[in-house]
Design a protein around this motif. Structure first.
Motif, short mmCIF file in Angstrom:
data_model
loop_
_atom_site.label_atom_id
_atom_site.label_comp_id
_atom_site.label_asym_id
_atom_site.label_seq_id
_atom_site.Cartn_x
_atom_site.Cartn_y
_atom_site.Cartn_z
N ASP A 1 0.94 -1.40 -0.10
CA ASP A 1 -0.03 0.08 -0.04
C ASP A 1 0.90 1.28 0.22
O ASP A 1 2.08 1.26 0.44
CB ASP A 1 -1.18 0.06 1.06
CG ASP A 1 -2.23 -0.78 0.75
OD1 ASP A 1 -2.51 -0.99 -0.29
OD2 ASP A 1 -2.79 -1.51 1.81
N GLY B 1 -1.88 -4.83 -8.60
CA GLY B 1 -3.30 -4.90 -7.94
C GLY B 1 -4.22 -5.81 -8.44
O GLY B 1 -3.79 -6.49 -9.63
N THR C 1 -3.69 -3.22 -2.11
CA THR C 1 -4.81 -3.91 -1.48
C THR C 1 -5.99 -3.35 -2.25
O THR C 1 -6.92 -4.22 -2.69
CB THR C 1 -5.00 -3.73 0.04
OG1 THR C 1 -5.12 -2.31 0.25
CG2 THR C 1 -3.82 -4.43 0.81
N HIS C 2 -6.06 -2.02 -2.49
CA HIS C 2 -7.17 -1.50 -3.22
C HIS C 2 -6.94 -0.01 -3.36
O HIS C 2 -6.03 0.42 -2.69
CB HIS C 2 -8.63 -1.62 -2.35
CG HIS C 2 -8.78 -1.22 -1.10
ND1 HIS C 2 -7.93 -1.33 -0.11
CD2 HIS C 2 -9.87 -0.33 -0.71
CE1 HIS C 2 -8.08 -0.72 0.95
NE2 HIS C 2 -9.42 0.20 0.62
N THR C 3 -7.78 0.72 -4.09
CA THR C 3 -7.35 2.18 -4.58
C THR C 3 -8.01 3.22 -3.95
O THR C 3 -8.24 4.18 -4.39
CB THR C 3 -7.50 1.98 -6.18
OG1 THR C 3 -8.79 1.92 -6.39
CG2 THR C 3 -6.44 1.28 -6.84
N HIS C 4 -8.68 2.57 -2.75
CA HIS C 4 -9.25 4.08 -1.69
C HIS C 4 -8.18 5.04 -1.43
O HIS C 4 -7.05 4.45 -1.52
CB HIS C 4 -9.91 3.34 -0.51
CG HIS C 4 -10.96 2.58 -0.92
ND1 HIS C 4 -11.71 1.82 0.05
CD2 HIS C 4 -12.13 3.04 -1.90
CE1 HIS C 4 -12.93 1.39 -0.73
NE2 HIS C 4 -13.12 1.95 -1.79
N PHE D 1 -11.22 -3.86 -10.45
CA PHE D 1 -11.33 -2.37 -10.32
C PHE D 1 -12.26 -1.83 -11.41
O PHE D 1 -11.91 -1.97 -12.54
CB PHE D 1 -10.14 -1.35 -9.98
CG PHE D 1 -9.26 -2.20 -8.76
CD1 PHE D 1 -8.02 -2.37 -8.85
CD2 PHE D 1 -9.88 -1.85 -7.54
CE1 PHE D 1 -7.28 -3.03 -7.95
CE2 PHE D 1 -9.03 -2.34 -6.44
CZ PHE D 1 -7.73 -2.80 -6.86
N GLY E 1 -15.78 -2.61 -3.21
CA GLY E 1 -14.68 -2.63 -4.43
C GLY E 1 -13.91 -3.85 -4.29
O GLY E 1 -14.10 -4.96 -3.20
N ALA E 2 -13.01 -4.16 -5.18
CA ALA E 2 -12.23 -5.44 -5.32
C ALA E 2 -10.92 -5.05 -4.46
O ALA E 2 -9.99 -4.29 -4.72
CB ALA E 2 -11.72 -5.68 -6.79
N THR E 3 -11.07 -5.86 -3.15
CA THR E 3 -9.87 -5.55 -2.25
C THR E 3 -9.43 -6.93 -1.83
O THR E 3 -9.99 -7.66 -1.66
CB THR E 3 -10.53 -4.88 -0.81
OG1 THR E 3 -11.19 -3.42 -1.34
CG2 THR E 3 -9.41 -4.55 0.12
#
Ligand code: ZN
Ligand code: ZN
Length: 306
Positions: free
Chosen positions: A58, A110, A83-86, A114, A168-170
């Motif tokens: 991350d 990633g 892990t995800h794009t937050h 997403f 989302g995709a995490t």
């Protein structure tokens, strides 16, 4: 002993041994200020070094300081797993100095799924409307890779991943290096919606079944870095926000048989005093459910050698 006698080399820290460093342990948004000094205010980032390779998990604001440390050594390749794009997992990337320098190579991984591909998300936050410098100005060798195989072999390390429960995709990651496995799962709403007694959840409980993949994933980890963002009382108002209650996270540690848990992704509303209370509550719940393991809070700058 004369003053010239060399020091015992076994008493000097061997920095080539595998180790991890937490650079950002705050969830959701950075929290500067005196009330947050002990845990720190940087958002998610962890590095793992060993076997000649450098891994980053991350790219929250913690990655800025990690970047400065990397500049102190010759340019190298680093592997960055998202892990995800937050925001709190990518917002530090524009301030990751090695990305701007020739000689560095940054391989960014990633998950599929997403809405936008990973490269678009990363270049999007460098859009002129948001930031003065663009991705074209980054002189390092940047590569974007979608996660496919699990585990992936990189040098002597193996990196595997598993889907987490989060909008989302995490995913969460696990890296095996130097014979040890450390898992990084900062965002995971285990037992989504459950506010009942933690001792009632067993592996065969219908609510636990959808999480079998993550439970199995964590079972062989020596160290698990995982969130427990909300107190049970807070969680009642935050169901489906993507984060676990302390009680539900404790259940996950029990069902997976985790022996060492480092809690990360601290809520921005939780200052050092509240976190101290929360850690004691975590220990109380773990004892109550019959799984009194070693649990501690992650904090920005914490380094541990395996
Ligand atoms: Zn997060
Ligand atoms: Zn998130």
């Amino acid at each position: 002993m004369s003053p010239s006698t060399p020091a015992d080399p076994s008493l000097v820290l061997d920095t080539a041994r595998p180790h991890f460093t937490l650079w950002g342990t705050r969830g959701s948004t950075p929290t500067p200020g005196a009330r947050f000094l002990r845990a720190g205010g940087n958002t998610s980032c962890m590095s793992v070094e060993g076997g000649g390779e450098h891994f980053i998990f991350d790219a929250g604001t913690g990655i800025r300081e990690l970047g400065l440390e990397l500049l102190a050594a010759p340019p190298r390749r680093v592997h960055l797993f998202i892990t995800h794009t937050h925001w709190d997992h990518i917002q530090g990337f524009p301030f990751f100095a090695p990305a701007y320098l020739p000689g560095f190579e940054v391989v960014i991984y990633g998950a599929e799924g997403f809405g936008k591909d990973l490269k678009s998300v990363f270049s999007g936050q460098l859009d002129r409307e948001y930031f003065p410098v663009q991705m074209e100005d980054m002189q390092s060798r940047l590569q974007f890779r979608q996660l496919t195989a699990s585990p992936m072999s990189i040098g002597s390390a193996k990196v595997s991943w598993e889907f987490a429960q989060h909008p989302g995709a995490t995913v969460g990651y696990k890296i095996e290096i130097g014979g040890k496995k450390i898992a990084w799962v900062p965002d995971n709403e285990f037992l989504q919606g459950y506010t009942g007694p933690p001792e009632e959840i067993t592996r065969r409980h219908p609510l636990a079944l959808p999480y079998a993949g993550m439970i199995d994933f964590l079972t062989d980890a020596d160290i698990v870095v995982h969130e427990a963002q909300y107190t049970p009382a807070e969680y009642e108002k935050k169901i489906r926000w993507g984060h676990s209650s302390v009680a539900n996270a404790c259940v996950l540690m029990k069902l997976a048989g985790v022996r060492r848990w480092v809690v990360t992704h601290h809520d921005p509303m939780h200052d050092d005093t509240i976190l101290e209370t929360k850690l004691n509550l975590t220990r109380q719940i773990l004892a109550q459910i019959g799984h009194p393991i070693h649990v501690s809070h992650g904090y920005d700058g914490r380094t541990e050698f395996f």
